[in-house]
Design a protein around this motif. Structure first.
Motif, PDB file in Angstrom:
ATOM      1  N   TRP A   1      -3.840   8.280  -4.578  1.00  0.00           N
ATOM      2  CA  TRP A   1      -4.541   8.737  -3.479  1.00  0.00           C
ATOM      3  C   TRP A   1      -3.925   9.816  -2.490  1.00  0.00           C
ATOM      4  O   TRP A   1      -4.366  10.834  -2.018  1.00  0.00           O
ATOM      5  CB  TRP A   1      -4.617   7.778  -2.492  1.00  0.00           C
TER       6      TRP A   1
ATOM      7  N   LEU B   1       1.117   4.063   0.022  1.00  0.00           N
ATOM      8  CA  LEU B   1       1.396   3.326  -1.041  1.00  0.00           C
ATOM      9  C   LEU B   1       0.854   3.729  -2.570  1.00  0.00           C
ATOM     10  O   LEU B   1       1.297   3.492  -3.497  1.00  0.00           O
ATOM     11  CB  LEU B   1       0.676   1.777  -0.640  1.00  0.00           C
TER      12      LEU B   1
ATOM     13  N   PHE C   1      -4.950  -3.966  -1.126  1.00  0.00           N
ATOM     14  CA  PHE C   1      -3.779  -2.945  -1.432  1.00  0.00           C
ATOM     15  C   PHE C   1      -2.681  -3.555  -2.050  1.00  0.00           C
ATOM     16  O   PHE C   1      -2.155  -3.203  -3.070  1.00  0.00           O
ATOM     17  CB  PHE C   1      -3.386  -2.326   0.146  1.00  0.00           C
TER      18      PHE C   1
ATOM     19  N   ASP D   1      -2.558   2.546  10.226  1.00  0.00           N
ATOM     20  CA  ASP D   1      -3.985   2.264   9.672  1.00  0.00           C
ATOM     21  C   ASP D   1      -3.730   1.925   8.243  1.00  0.00           C
ATOM     22  O   ASP D   1      -4.195   2.610   7.397  1.00  0.00           O
ATOM     23  CB  ASP D   1      -4.540   3.817   9.875  1.00  0.00           C
TER      24      ASP D   1
HETATM   25  C1  LIG Z   1      -7.684   2.909   6.039  1.00  0.00           C
HETATM   26  S1  LIG Z   1      -6.881   3.862   4.659  1.00  0.00           S
HETATM   27  C2  LIG Z   1      -6.367   4.966   5.609  1.00  0.00           C
HETATM   28  C3  LIG Z   1      -7.271   5.968   6.080  1.00  0.00           C
HETATM   29  C4  LIG Z   1      -6.491   7.464   6.710  1.00  0.00           C
HETATM   30  N1  LIG Z   1      -5.550   6.884   7.873  1.00  0.00           N
HETATM   31  C5  LIG Z   1      -7.459   8.026   7.349  1.00  0.00           C
HETATM   32  O1  LIG Z   1      -8.169   7.951   8.509  1.00  0.00           O
HETATM   33  O2  LIG Z   1      -7.828   9.156   6.767  1.00  0.00           O
HETATM   34  C6  LIG Z   1      -5.548   2.656   4.338  1.00  0.00           C
HETATM   35  C7  LIG Z   1      -4.419   3.238   3.565  1.00  0.00           C
HETATM   36  O3  LIG Z   1      -3.219   2.610   3.554  1.00  0.00           O
HETATM   37  C8  LIG Z   1      -2.655   2.300   2.432  1.00  0.00           C
HETATM   38  N2  LIG Z   1      -1.717   1.531   2.377  1.00  0.00           N
HETATM   39  C9  LIG Z   1      -2.200  -0.030   2.315  1.00  0.00           C
HETATM   40  N3  LIG Z   1      -1.005  -0.738   2.463  1.00  0.00           N
HETATM   41  C10 LIG Z   1       0.157   0.165   2.387  1.00  0.00           C
HETATM   42  C11 LIG Z   1       1.537   0.067   2.716  1.00  0.00           C
HETATM   43  N4  LIG Z   1       2.359  -1.230   2.616  1.00  0.00           N
HETATM   44  N5  LIG Z   1       2.361   1.080   2.869  1.00  0.00           N
HETATM   45  C12 LIG Z   1       1.857   2.441   2.906  1.00  0.00           C
HETATM   46  N6  LIG Z   1       0.396   2.489   2.527  1.00  0.00           N
HETATM   47  C13 LIG Z   1      -0.335   1.528   2.398  1.00  0.00           C
HETATM   48  C14 LIG Z   1      -3.599   2.322   1.467  1.00  0.00           C
HETATM   49  O4  LIG Z   1      -3.425   2.599   0.095  1.00  0.00           O
HETATM   50  C15 LIG Z   1      -4.882   3.257   1.824  1.00  0.00           C
HETATM   51  O5  LIG Z   1      -4.526   4.587   1.244  1.00  0.00           O
END
Ligand SMILES: C[S@@+](CC[C@H](N)C(=O)[O-])C[C@H]1O[C@@H](n2cnc3c(N)ncnc32)[C@H](O)[C@@H]1O
Length: 282
Positions: free
Chosen positions: A118, A114, A238, A164
């Motif tokens: 990042w 999103l 988020f 995630d």
């Molecule tokens: C816990 S982090 C991911 C960590 C990553 N998978 C790792 O292990 O390195 C969650 C991520 O999801 C993204 N995010 C949150 N809601 C989202 C959405 N609806 N669509 C896409 N990305 C999203 C956030 O911006 C954030 O970067």
């Protein structure tokens, strides 16, 4: 019952700046300031080791080595041609799992993120790891991107998906994929953070029988996100306040799932691994 407001978000919403923004910039500068940067180039292991080292002093929301190992075992088993990830952050899991997919003969790793800043940091680190031609980071909301991947014919079936991202969207994104017929026999889902911070609505759904899902589907699609039992901080992170899922759907209740936890020893959190093992016709 969680509310959409009232407590501070764990992670900033769009338009808000956060400690995480500063942290991701510091990570990028620190990585590229390494004296041996040319030895790091092209090595996923070395880039991951640097992110791990940085995480010793700065809290990073990456999956980490222990839970990551559970997903690596799945990649070795499933050997997906295309693996999808929901939530890229700085690219830790994209590098870890992307390398494993490539090693297993896969064609591509699609990481949905999103936050464009990042995603930009992740792109730099993915490139440093030598995975730029294998890992594609798609910026935007996961539900909108998943829908586009389906509508354009780019992805017809979910082979292996690592979930995630925004906790309430785990279930709505799964139902969107079900709705489009992207979840088929053999599809495997690996969902992070199901114990901490926790995701009761997702766990309940993937562990339900077809009969239970059919019964629930009689009420029609749930409006908005289901957030029962979730921590406020996870619900308020988020996504913009008042956001609703892109598609209202009951999914496909006829899909038969086998689902269970994979919890590394001594770890408070776990990955829920869900396999679609068939379709139960009415
Ligand atoms: C816990 S982090 C991911 C960590 C990553 N998978 C790792 O292990 O390195 C969650 C991520 O999801 C993204 N995010 C949150 N809601 C989202 C959405 N609806 N669509 C896409 N990305 C999203 C956030 O911006 C954030 O970067």
């Amino acid at each position: 019952m969680s509310a959409r407001s009232g407590s501070p978000p764990a992670h900033a919403r769009p338009g808000q700046s956060s400690d995480e923004d500063d942290r991701t910039r510091r990570l990028l500068r620190w990585v590229f300031a390494q004296k041996n940067i040319d030895e790091i180039r092209g090595s996923p292991e070395k880039v991951l080791a640097l992110i791990d080292k940085f995480s010793e002093n700065e809290r990073m929301m990456t999956v980490g080595q222990a839970k990551g190992k559970e997903v690596l075992d799945l990649i070795d088993e499933v050997k997906p041609g295309t693996m999808i990830e929901l939530g890229c952050f700085v690219g830790y899991s994209a590098i870890l799992f992307g390398e494993a997919c490539r090693r297993n003969g896969g064609q591509r790793y699609l990481s949905l993120e999103l936050n464009p800043e990042w995603a930009a940091v992740a792109n730099m680190l993915v490139e440093l790891a030598g995975l730029r031609s294998f890992v594609t980071i798609l910026v935007g909301r996961s539900d909108v991107t998943l829908d586009r991947l389906y509508q354009t014919g780019d992805v017809k079936k979910v082979e292996l998906m690592f979930i995630d991202h925004y906790k309430p969207a785990y279930l709505t994104d799964l139902k969107l994929c079900e709705h489009h017929g992207m979840i088929q026999e053999g599809s495997v889902l690996a969902a992070d953070n199901v114990l901490y911070p926790g995701n009761p609505p997702y766990l309940e759904y993937v562990r339900s029988t077809v009969e239970q899902k059919r019964e629930a589907a009689k009420q029609g699609p749930v409006k908005g996100y289901t957030t029962e039992g979730m921590r406020d901080r996870a619900v308020n992170s988020f996504m913009p306040e008042g956001d609703v899922p892109f598609l209202e759907t009951v999914g496909n209740p006829n899909l038969v799932y086998e689902s269970g936890l994979r919890q590394p020893e001594g770890h408070r959190d776990a990955i829920e691994v869900t396999r679609c093992v068939g379709v139960q016709e009415a």
